[in-house]
Enzyme design. Structure first.
Site, PDB file in Angstrom:
ATOM      1  N   SER A 239      14.258  71.295  33.731  1.00  0.00           N
ATOM      2  CA  SER A 239      15.707  71.924  33.246  1.00  0.00           C
ATOM      3  C   SER A 239      15.529  73.145  32.273  1.00  0.00           C
ATOM      4  O   SER A 239      14.906  72.985  31.389  1.00  0.00           O
ATOM      5  CB  SER A 239      16.477  70.494  32.669  1.00  0.00           C
TER       6      SER A 239
ATOM      7  N   CYS B 138      22.100  76.826  22.070  1.00  0.00           N
ATOM      8  CA  CYS B 138      23.214  76.333  22.744  1.00  0.00           C
ATOM      9  C   CYS B 138      24.343  75.597  21.906  1.00  0.00           C
ATOM     10  O   CYS B 138      23.840  74.773  20.997  1.00  0.00           O
ATOM     11  CB  CYS B 138      22.953  75.692  23.845  1.00  0.00           C
TER      12      CYS B 138
ATOM     13  N   SER C 140      20.826  74.608  33.284  1.00  0.00           N
ATOM     14  CA  SER C 140      21.865  74.332  32.461  1.00  0.00           C
ATOM     15  C   SER C 140      23.112  75.290  32.869  1.00  0.00           C
ATOM     16  O   SER C 140      22.821  76.423  31.918  1.00  0.00           O
ATOM     17  CB  SER C 140      21.616  74.510  30.939  1.00  0.00           C
ATOM     18  N   PHE C 141      24.100  75.175  33.525  1.00  0.00           N
ATOM     19  CA  PHE C 141      24.742  76.127  33.996  1.00  0.00           C
ATOM     20  C   PHE C 141      25.933  76.349  33.011  1.00  0.00           C
ATOM     21  O   PHE C 141      26.325  77.360  32.240  1.00  0.00           O
ATOM     22  CB  PHE C 141      25.333  76.042  35.538  1.00  0.00           C
TER      23      PHE C 141
ATOM     24  N   CYS D 142      12.441  60.944  30.054  1.00  0.00           N
ATOM     25  CA  CYS D 142      12.743  62.426  29.480  1.00  0.00           C
ATOM     26  C   CYS D 142      11.835  62.759  28.463  1.00  0.00           C
ATOM     27  O   CYS D 142      11.763  62.224  27.498  1.00  0.00           O
ATOM     28  CB  CYS D 142      14.003  61.954  29.032  1.00  0.00           C
TER      29      CYS D 142
ATOM     30  N   CYS E  57      14.051  74.004  19.254  1.00  0.00           N
ATOM     31  CA  CYS E  57      14.233  75.061  20.173  1.00  0.00           C
ATOM     32  C   CYS E  57      14.657  76.689  19.810  1.00  0.00           C
ATOM     33  O   CYS E  57      15.229  76.385  18.734  1.00  0.00           O
ATOM     34  CB  CYS E  57      15.452  74.583  21.307  1.00  0.00           C
TER      35      CYS E  57
ATOM     36  N   CYS F 193      21.657  62.780  26.685  1.00  0.00           N
ATOM     37  CA  CYS F 193      21.346  64.242  26.692  1.00  0.00           C
ATOM     38  C   CYS F 193      21.940  64.690  25.459  1.00  0.00           C
ATOM     39  O   CYS F 193      23.153  64.675  25.111  1.00  0.00           O
ATOM     40  CB  CYS F 193      22.110  64.676  27.910  1.00  0.00           C
TER      41      CYS F 193
ATOM     42  N   GLU G  83      11.170  63.330  20.133  1.00  0.00           N
ATOM     43  CA  GLU G  83      11.834  62.057  20.699  1.00  0.00           C
ATOM     44  C   GLU G  83      11.522  62.132  22.236  1.00  0.00           C
ATOM     45  O   GLU G  83      11.489  63.247  23.223  1.00  0.00           O
ATOM     46  CB  GLU G  83      13.248  62.223  20.652  1.00  0.00           C
TER      47      GLU G  83
ATOM     48  N   CYS H  89      24.623  71.687  21.822  1.00  0.00           N
ATOM     49  CA  CYS H  89      23.418  70.944  21.733  1.00  0.00           C
ATOM     50  C   CYS H  89      22.694  70.622  20.455  1.00  0.00           C
ATOM     51  O   CYS H  89      22.628  71.543  19.791  1.00  0.00           O
ATOM     52  CB  CYS H  89      22.355  71.669  22.751  1.00  0.00           C
TER      53      CYS H  89
ATOM     54  N   GLY I 135      13.758  71.070  23.459  1.00  0.00           N
ATOM     55  CA  GLY I 135      13.146  72.466  23.971  1.00  0.00           C
ATOM     56  C   GLY I 135      13.305  73.111  25.079  1.00  0.00           C
ATOM     57  O   GLY I 135      13.913  72.169  26.064  1.00  0.00           O
TER      58      GLY I 135
HETATM   59  N1  SAH Z   1      16.473  73.069  27.364  1.00  0.00           N
HETATM   60  C1  SAH Z   1      16.515  72.655  28.636  1.00  0.00           C
HETATM   61  C2  SAH Z   1      16.234  71.136  28.538  1.00  0.00           C
HETATM   62  C3  SAH Z   1      16.891  70.365  27.888  1.00  0.00           C
HETATM   63  S1  SAH Z   1      18.464  69.788  27.698  1.00  0.00           S
HETATM   64  C4  SAH Z   1      17.918  73.025  28.798  1.00  0.00           C
HETATM   65  O1  SAH Z   1      18.731  73.708  28.402  1.00  0.00           O
HETATM   66  O2  SAH Z   1      18.179  72.951  30.266  1.00  0.00           O
HETATM   67  C5  SAH Z   1      18.933  68.889  29.213  1.00  0.00           C
HETATM   68  C6  SAH Z   1      20.302  68.836  29.441  1.00  0.00           C
HETATM   69  O3  SAH Z   1      21.123  68.486  28.558  1.00  0.00           O
HETATM   70  C7  SAH Z   1      20.713  70.191  29.655  1.00  0.00           C
HETATM   71  O4  SAH Z   1      21.517  70.653  30.621  1.00  0.00           O
HETATM   72  C8  SAH Z   1      21.564  70.677  28.322  1.00  0.00           C
HETATM   73  O5  SAH Z   1      22.663  71.422  28.317  1.00  0.00           O
HETATM   74  C9  SAH Z   1      22.394  69.287  28.344  1.00  0.00           C
HETATM   75  N2  SAH Z   1      22.760  69.010  26.937  1.00  0.00           N
HETATM   76  C10 SAH Z   1      22.568  69.560  25.849  1.00  0.00           C
HETATM   77  N3  SAH Z   1      23.287  68.750  24.785  1.00  0.00           N
HETATM   78  C11 SAH Z   1      24.053  68.091  25.322  1.00  0.00           C
HETATM   79  C12 SAH Z   1      25.419  67.263  24.742  1.00  0.00           C
HETATM   80  N4  SAH Z   1      25.689  67.249  23.547  1.00  0.00           N
HETATM   81  N5  SAH Z   1      26.111  66.412  25.847  1.00  0.00           N
HETATM   82  C13 SAH Z   1      25.669  66.517  26.772  1.00  0.00           C
HETATM   83  N6  SAH Z   1      24.551  67.272  27.376  1.00  0.00           N
HETATM   84  C14 SAH Z   1      23.995  68.188  26.643  1.00  0.00           C
HETATM   85 FE1  SF4 Z   2      17.544  74.256  23.664  1.00  0.00          FE
HETATM   86 FE2  SF4 Z   2      18.457  73.266  26.149  1.00  0.00          FE
HETATM   87 FE3  SF4 Z   2      19.397  72.414  23.582  1.00  0.00          FE
HETATM   88 FE4  SF4 Z   2      19.763  75.057  24.761  1.00  0.00          FE
HETATM   89  S1  SF4 Z   2      20.609  73.097  25.701  1.00  0.00           S
HETATM   90  S2  SF4 Z   2      19.566  74.639  22.515  1.00  0.00           S
HETATM   91  S3  SF4 Z   2      17.955  75.472  25.653  1.00  0.00           S
HETATM   92  S4  SF4 Z   2      17.231  72.137  24.302  1.00  0.00           S
END
Ligand code: SAH
Ligand code: SF4
Length: 391
Positions: free
Chosen positions: A225, A138, A247-248, A127, A134, A367, A114, A141, A193
């Site tokens: 990111s 997380c 992604s802290f 984006c 991935c 996101c 996507e 996510c 990813g």
């Molecule tokens: N894999 C990379 C980039 C993709 S995610 C990463 O993890 O940084 C882009 C951002 O969206 C990241 O900060 C991720 O943690 C956040 N994210 C993932 N799932 C989410 C959700 N359900 N709601 C809000 N942010 C989310």
């Molecule tokens: Fe992968 Fe980023 Fe989602 Fe974590 S937040 S599962 S690193 S896409």
């Protein structure tokens, strides 16, 4: 192991061309030169030919060799025989009430990823995805519930930008002055990813996006990111030079281990050390700390104060992301009041703390909501909860 780095696809320069036409999209200038020479372009002309073809492809958005009028007819015919200019194919497109666009694109092997376009006042952000699925898991996510299928090639990564330019009808016309106000002005590697587990391809694609004779976006308008692949952070600075977001999401290792499991390999301390060393062109180029607001998990006043302590000394901006829910998600979004209170604590400590407005929620484009519905490799609700340590 769930968070083991996957093998990188190193771009090897072919001595002999493979069977079938070669796609020129995504090749570095050097690689393009090599394939042209291998297919009969005289060596002393090759550099100039690369420059010409490059401009047609990336500056003007041309996909047909026949249109490349500064090349001889015979040469164009030869190119058309040996090469193709191919980008991912759009399978479907959805447009949100707020103007956000989401495309599902198909890549070789029938996989789908996507791509999301977010229009804003005077600019617009694309984006893009770097992997199908991935390797990381997380727990908040949606993409993390989909197993890694494969890395995208550099052509498939930069091809997403070219696809969006097509759809936005934003390719300049040859001879026209350079347009400064673009619909597609920024790129974020925040789709599906982990970009730093596909380093070379992401790097090559972003080099094309930044190329003066290519897509011409400034490195300050590209943000990568990462969930925290510590060993690749320095390389990102040296070899790509784009802006960095991390992604802290948590202020203790205990909580971060559950939210962002890569933390078990490189913990908060190791991550912060790498971020402290991330060189910035200017002081205004701060590192973005992404922080998803999860009700009762990471959103207390104590968390906000701990966060400020942790990032001390790092030029930073804290981007608070209200959790975007998806079917089966084991968390809920913090209340607006909680998010505001958290933001205020950070703001009062001297950091910008914007709250990210969810965009395109009605089309599941926000996101962390991305996941190709067509991919079969899913995890069950139970598996997700168990991996998050909630089961
Ligand atoms: N894999 C990379 C980039 C993709 S995610 C990463 O993890 O940084 C882009 C951002 O969206 C990241 O900060 C991720 O943690 C956040 N994210 C993932 N799932 C989410 C959700 N359900 N709601 C809000 N942010 C989310
Ligand atoms: Fe992968 Fe980023 Fe989602 Fe974590 S937040 S599962 S690193 S896409």
């Amino acid at each position: 192991m769930a968070d083991a780095p996957i093998t990188q696809d190193v771009l090897t320069i072919p001595r002999k061309l493979p069977e079938g036409p070669v796609n020129l999209v995504g090749l570095t200038r050097d690689a393009m030169r090599e394939v042209l020479i291998a297919s009969g372009t005289p060596e002393k002309q090759a550099k100039m030919r690369v420059g010409q073809i490059w401009q047609w492809i990336y500056q003007w958005g041309v996909r047909d060799f026949a249109v490349m009028t500064n090349l001889s007819k015979a040469y164009r015919a030869e190119l058309a025989e040996k090469f193709v200019i191919e980008i991912p194919e759009v399978v479907s497109k959805q447009v949100s009430e707020d103007g956000t666009r989401k495309w599902l694109v198909r890549i070789a092997g029938g996989h789908e990823v996507e791509v999301v376009y977010i229009p804003e006042e005077g600019r617009g952000t694309l984006c893009i995805s770097s992997q199908v699925g991935c390797t990381l898991t997380c727990s908040f996510c949606h993409t993390g519930t989909q197993k890694l299928v494969r890395n995208l090639t550099a052509g498939e990564i930069v091809g997403q930008v070219m696809m969006a330019r097509d759809d936005l009808d934003e390719w300049p016309v040859p001879g026209a002055p350079k347009d400064e106000t673009r619909l597609l002005s920024n790129i974020v590697l925040m789709g599906m990813g982990e970009p730093l587990y596909n380093f070379e391809n992401v790097r090559d694609a972003m080099k094309i996006a930044m190329d003066e004779e290519g897509i011409q976006l400034s490195r300050r308008r590209i943000t990568l990111s990462t969930s925290g692949v510590v060993p690749e952070i320095e390389r990102t600075a040296n070899e790509i030079g784009c802006q960095l977001a991390v992604s802290f999401h948590a202020t203790t290792d205990e909580v971060r281990d559950k939210l962002v499991p890569i933390n078990k390999r490189w913990n908060i301390e190791a991550l912060l050390e790498a971020l402290k060393a991330y060189p910035r062109g200017r002081n205004s180029e701060r590192i973005t700390f992404e922080y998803v607001m999860l009700h009762g998990v990471n959103d207390s006043d104590e968390d906000a104060h701990r966060l400020i302590k942790l990032i001390e000394g790092i030029p930073a901006k804290i981007n608070l992301i209200p959790f975007n829910e998806w079917p089966g998600a084991p968390y809920t979004r913090s209340s607006n009041n909680r998010i505001r209170a958290f933001a205020n604590i950070i703001y009062n400590a001297g950091y910008a703390s914007p709250i990210r407005t969810p965009r395109g929620e009605d089309i599941m484009a926000a996101c962390g909501q991305l996941k190709s519905a067509t991919e079969r490799a899913r995890k069950s609700r139970k598996e997700i909860a168990a991996e998050a340590g909630l089961g």
